[in-house]
Design an enzyme around this catalytic site. Structure first.
Site, PDB file in Angstrom:
ATOM      1  N   SER A 141       0.859  -1.173   0.000  1.00 13.25           N
ATOM      2  CA  SER A 141       0.000   0.000   0.000  1.00 13.25           C
ATOM      3  C   SER A 141       0.901   1.230   0.000  1.00 13.25           C
ATOM      4  O   SER A 141       1.810   1.350  -0.836  1.00 13.25           O
ATOM      5  CB  SER A 141      -0.944  -0.036   1.216  1.00 13.25           C
ATOM      6  OG  SER A 141      -1.784   1.099   1.238  1.00 13.25           O
ATOM      7  N   TYR A 155      -5.914   7.940  -6.014  1.00 11.84           N
ATOM      8  CA  TYR A 155      -4.858   7.078  -5.477  1.00 11.84           C
ATOM      9  C   TYR A 155      -5.184   6.729  -4.030  1.00 11.84           C
ATOM     10  O   TYR A 155      -5.130   5.567  -3.628  1.00 11.84           O
ATOM     11  CB  TYR A 155      -3.510   7.784  -5.569  1.00 11.84           C
ATOM     12  CG  TYR A 155      -2.366   6.981  -4.983  1.00 11.84           C
ATOM     13  CD1 TYR A 155      -1.854   5.872  -5.659  1.00 11.84           C
ATOM     14  CD2 TYR A 155      -1.807   7.332  -3.762  1.00 11.84           C
ATOM     15  CE1 TYR A 155      -0.816   5.133  -5.123  1.00 11.84           C
ATOM     16  CE2 TYR A 155      -0.766   6.596  -3.216  1.00 11.84           C
ATOM     17  CZ  TYR A 155      -0.274   5.500  -3.903  1.00 11.84           C
ATOM     18  OH  TYR A 155       0.757   4.758  -3.358  1.00 11.84           O
ATOM     19  N   LYS A 159      -6.009   3.082  -2.159  1.00 10.10           N
ATOM     20  CA  LYS A 159      -5.178   2.595  -1.055  1.00 10.10           C
ATOM     21  C   LYS A 159      -5.981   2.468   0.239  1.00 10.10           C
ATOM     22  O   LYS A 159      -5.809   1.496   0.987  1.00 10.10           O
ATOM     23  CB  LYS A 159      -3.963   3.507  -0.858  1.00 10.10           C
ATOM     24  CG  LYS A 159      -2.972   3.459  -2.002  1.00 10.10           C
ATOM     25  CD  LYS A 159      -2.485   2.037  -2.293  1.00 10.10           C
ATOM     26  CE  LYS A 159      -1.446   1.980  -3.395  1.00 10.10           C
ATOM     27  NZ  LYS A 159      -1.042   0.594  -3.712  1.00 10.10           N
TER      28      LYS A 159
END
Length: 280
Positions: A141, A155, A159
């Site tokens: 991650s 993004y 994550k």
């Protein structure tokens, strides 16, 4: 938490070994005598590893956005090698730009790769890990899975999403001897801020906006040593029980610590209000 001092030779399945952390993981593991099944989209990027390590390094072509291919690739890896000790979900990339600037395709693509691809890889591996009596999963991650910065909304969405998935699944599979570790590196000197990112078409309205602050990061040397980070990832597999999170880098630690501290302070301030909404 105890550390097993005996480091056995293992077999690893790693997605995205053509560059970045995936490549460095493969290099370090092969150098110490482990076996690696590495997936790539461009086989020419790992010809040197194939020539140097022969049968110890097996390459599979894989696009993690193809769910059927993910399942087939995982099944083939376990079938060919009999046992895989560690599965590393590493394939992914970054996307910069204000939410308004992102195209529908950019949004769908990063979800398909970073989130859905990782979910389906783990799901495909679990039946095999259960059947062999256990194993480890490393989900790569970022400290961006716990903190956020402007200009990285999708993004962060992927994550934060994969971290929630992995943390929940870790509780489901612990009784089978399967450990899951979420790896949260800070900024490191890899290709992530180069070839591994996409940038949205920028709107004039966002000039001078925090959403474009990422420009200042491009081309600057990151503080993290990628080789040291990878060595820590490998060492984590010897820790029993598996650490749920592995935070790597002083920038990751400092920022995450401050964000979590601020979040806890904000939570505590809502304690009285929260209790007033219970049924009388």
């Amino acid at each position: 938490m105890t550390n097993d001092s005996i480091t056995a030779k293992r077999t690893w399945l790693i997605t995205g070994v053509s560059s970045g952390f995936g490549r460095k993981l493969a290099e370090q593991l092969l150098a110490r005598g482990d076996r690696v099944v590495g997936t790539v989209r461009k086989p020419e990027t790992v010809v040197d590893l194939q020539e140097q390590y022969g049968d110890a390094f097996r390459v599979q072509l894989l696009d993690v956005t193809d769910v059927a291919a993910v399942r087939s690739s995982v099944d083939r890896a376990f079938g060919d090698l009999g046992r895989i000790d560690v599965v590393v979900s590493n394939a992914g990339y970054g996307l910069f730009g204000a939410a308004e600037e992102l195209s529908d395709k950019q949004i769908q693509d990063i979800i398909d790769t970073n989130l859905t691809g990782s979910i389906q890889l783990i799901r495909a591996a679990l039946p095999h890990l259960r059947a062999q009596g256990g194993g480890r999963i490393l989900q790569i991650s970022s400290y961006g899975g716990q903190v956020t910065f402007p200009g990285s909304s999708m993004y962060h969405a992927t994550k934060w999403g994969i971290e929630g998935f992995a943390e929940s699944v870790s509780q489901e599979v612990a009784p089978f001897g399967i450990g899951i570790t979420i790896v949260e590196p800070g900024s490191a000197r890899t290709e992530f801020l180069g070839a591994s990112i996409q940038i949205a078409d920028q709107l004039p309205a966002y000039e001078g906006n925090p959403a474009h602050a990422f420009r200042g990061l491009l081309g600057i040397d990151a503080p993290g040593d990628a080789d040291k980070m990878v060595a820590a990832m490998i060492d984590s597999v010897d820790v029993v029980p598996a650490p749920l999170r592995l935070l790597l880098g002083s920038d990751a630690y400092g920022t995450t610590h401050q964000v979590l501290q601020d979040r806890l302070t904000a939570l505590e301030a809502q304690k009285q209000l929260a209790s007033t909404t219970d049924v009388d």
